[in-house]
Design a protein around this motif. Structure first.
Motif, PDB file in Angstrom:
ATOM      1  N   PRO A  57       0.804  -1.244  -0.090  1.00  0.00           N
ATOM      2  CA  PRO A  57      -0.072   0.105   0.136  1.00  0.00           C
ATOM      3  C   PRO A  57       0.786   1.287  -0.063  1.00  0.00           C
ATOM      4  O   PRO A  57       2.121   1.253   0.434  1.00  0.00           O
ATOM      5  CB  PRO A  57      -0.748  -0.102   1.182  1.00  0.00           C
ATOM      6  CG  PRO A  57       0.074  -0.961   2.150  1.00  0.00           C
ATOM      7  CD  PRO A  57       0.873  -1.880   1.306  1.00  0.00           C
ATOM      8  N   ALA A  58       0.351   2.363  -0.251  1.00  0.00           N
ATOM      9  CA  ALA A  58       1.086   3.625  -0.309  1.00  0.00           C
ATOM     10  C   ALA A  58       1.270   4.186   0.984  1.00  0.00           C
ATOM     11  O   ALA A  58       0.629   3.906   2.058  1.00  0.00           O
ATOM     12  CB  ALA A  58       0.140   4.697  -1.008  1.00  0.00           C
ATOM     13  N   ALA A  59       2.657   4.553   1.133  1.00  0.00           N
ATOM     14  CA  ALA A  59       3.226   4.825   2.358  1.00  0.00           C
ATOM     15  C   ALA A  59       2.860   6.503   2.983  1.00  0.00           C
ATOM     16  O   ALA A  59       2.597   7.424   2.041  1.00  0.00           O
ATOM     17  CB  ALA A  59       4.668   5.078   2.422  1.00  0.00           C
ATOM     18  N   VAL A  60       2.653   6.671   4.063  1.00  0.00           N
ATOM     19  CA  VAL A  60       2.225   7.970   4.600  1.00  0.00           C
ATOM     20  C   VAL A  60       3.299   8.199   5.544  1.00  0.00           C
ATOM     21  O   VAL A  60       3.552   7.604   6.661  1.00  0.00           O
ATOM     22  CB  VAL A  60       0.960   8.055   5.361  1.00  0.00           C
ATOM     23  CG1 VAL A  60       0.561   9.361   6.035  1.00  0.00           C
ATOM     24  CG2 VAL A  60      -0.043   7.453   4.261  1.00  0.00           C
ATOM     25  N   ASP A  61       4.110   9.049   5.292  1.00  0.00           N
ATOM     26  CA  ASP A  61       5.262   9.495   6.055  1.00  0.00           C
ATOM     27  C   ASP A  61       6.400   8.449   6.200  1.00  0.00           C
ATOM     28  O   ASP A  61       6.894   8.293   7.275  1.00  0.00           O
ATOM     29  CB  ASP A  61       4.810  10.138   7.533  1.00  0.00           C
ATOM     30  CG  ASP A  61       4.331  11.468   7.317  1.00  0.00           C
ATOM     31  OD1 ASP A  61       4.417  12.137   6.389  1.00  0.00           O
ATOM     32  OD2 ASP A  61       3.145  11.709   8.160  1.00  0.00           O
ATOM     33  N   GLY A  62       6.489   7.515   5.189  1.00  0.00           N
ATOM     34  CA  GLY A  62       7.364   6.537   5.232  1.00  0.00           C
ATOM     35  C   GLY A  62       6.848   5.353   5.952  1.00  0.00           C
ATOM     36  O   GLY A  62       7.691   4.324   6.036  1.00  0.00           O
ATOM     37  N   VAL A  63       5.775   5.338   6.446  1.00  0.00           N
ATOM     38  CA  VAL A  63       4.997   4.335   7.154  1.00  0.00           C
ATOM     39  C   VAL A  63       3.831   3.701   6.537  1.00  0.00           C
ATOM     40  O   VAL A  63       3.016   4.422   6.166  1.00  0.00           O
ATOM     41  CB  VAL A  63       4.705   4.509   8.692  1.00  0.00           C
ATOM     42  CG1 VAL A  63       4.129   3.592   9.382  1.00  0.00           C
ATOM     43  CG2 VAL A  63       5.923   5.369   9.189  1.00  0.00           C
ATOM     44  N   VAL A  64       3.758   2.401   6.586  1.00  0.00           N
ATOM     45  CA  VAL A  64       2.453   1.779   5.855  1.00  0.00           C
ATOM     46  C   VAL A  64       1.911   1.145   7.168  1.00  0.00           C
ATOM     47  O   VAL A  64       2.706   0.250   7.891  1.00  0.00           O
ATOM     48  CB  VAL A  64       2.924   0.662   4.756  1.00  0.00           C
ATOM     49  CG1 VAL A  64       1.467   0.042   4.422  1.00  0.00           C
ATOM     50  CG2 VAL A  64       3.217   1.866   3.582  1.00  0.00           C
ATOM     51  N   ALA A  65       0.705   1.361   7.234  1.00  0.00           N
ATOM     52  CA  ALA A  65      -0.189   0.243   8.305  1.00  0.00           C
ATOM     53  C   ALA A  65      -0.979  -0.628   7.635  1.00  0.00           C
ATOM     54  O   ALA A  65      -1.751  -0.166   7.010  1.00  0.00           O
ATOM     55  CB  ALA A  65      -0.919   1.297   9.287  1.00  0.00           C
ATOM     56  N   ILE A  66      -0.757  -1.931   7.842  1.00  0.00           N
ATOM     57  CA  ILE A  66      -1.732  -2.983   7.359  1.00  0.00           C
ATOM     58  C   ILE A  66      -2.339  -3.891   8.258  1.00  0.00           C
ATOM     59  O   ILE A  66      -1.858  -3.850   9.443  1.00  0.00           O
ATOM     60  CB  ILE A  66      -0.998  -3.750   6.111  1.00  0.00           C
ATOM     61  CG1 ILE A  66       0.093  -4.574   6.873  1.00  0.00           C
ATOM     62  CG2 ILE A  66      -0.595  -2.998   5.089  1.00  0.00           C
ATOM     63  CD1 ILE A  66       0.726  -5.638   5.944  1.00  0.00           C
TER      64      ILE A  66
END
Length: 93
Positions: A57-66
């Motif tokens: 998934p696309a990263a937000v601020d370098g972090v991906v939450a799944i």
């Protein structure tokens, strides 16, 4: 393993010993490494796909939450956006 733990600590400003799973994807997208500390020690799990790439998934601020189910699908080589089984090798060589 120690290098990934340092990335979690210094790059993400999180505690790598807190029991969370940290998943790192290789540049080509066909390799993932999972870092986990279970209060007894650090574990490193690595998986490389024979064919295709892990869906990320696309990263937000370098972090991906799944979610846990998205992670399970990803590790099985299933596109969690459109679930269906993918190619499996029939022989080792």
């Amino acid at each position: 393993m120690h290098g990934l733990a340092m990335q979690v600590q210094q790059g993400l400003h999180r505690d790598p010993h807190a029991g969370d799973l940290y998943i790192f994807r290789g540049r080509r997208g066909d390799l993932v490494k999972i870092l986990w500390h279970d209060a007894l020690g650090m574990s490193l799990y690595a998986k490389r796909l024979e064919r295709g790439r892990f869906i990320w998934p696309a990263a937000v601020d370098g972090v991906v939450a799944i979610s846990a189910s998205q992670m399970a699908c990803m590790l099985e080589g299933i596109d969690w956006r459109h679930p269906q089984t993918t190619w499996r090798p029939t022989a080792a060589g």
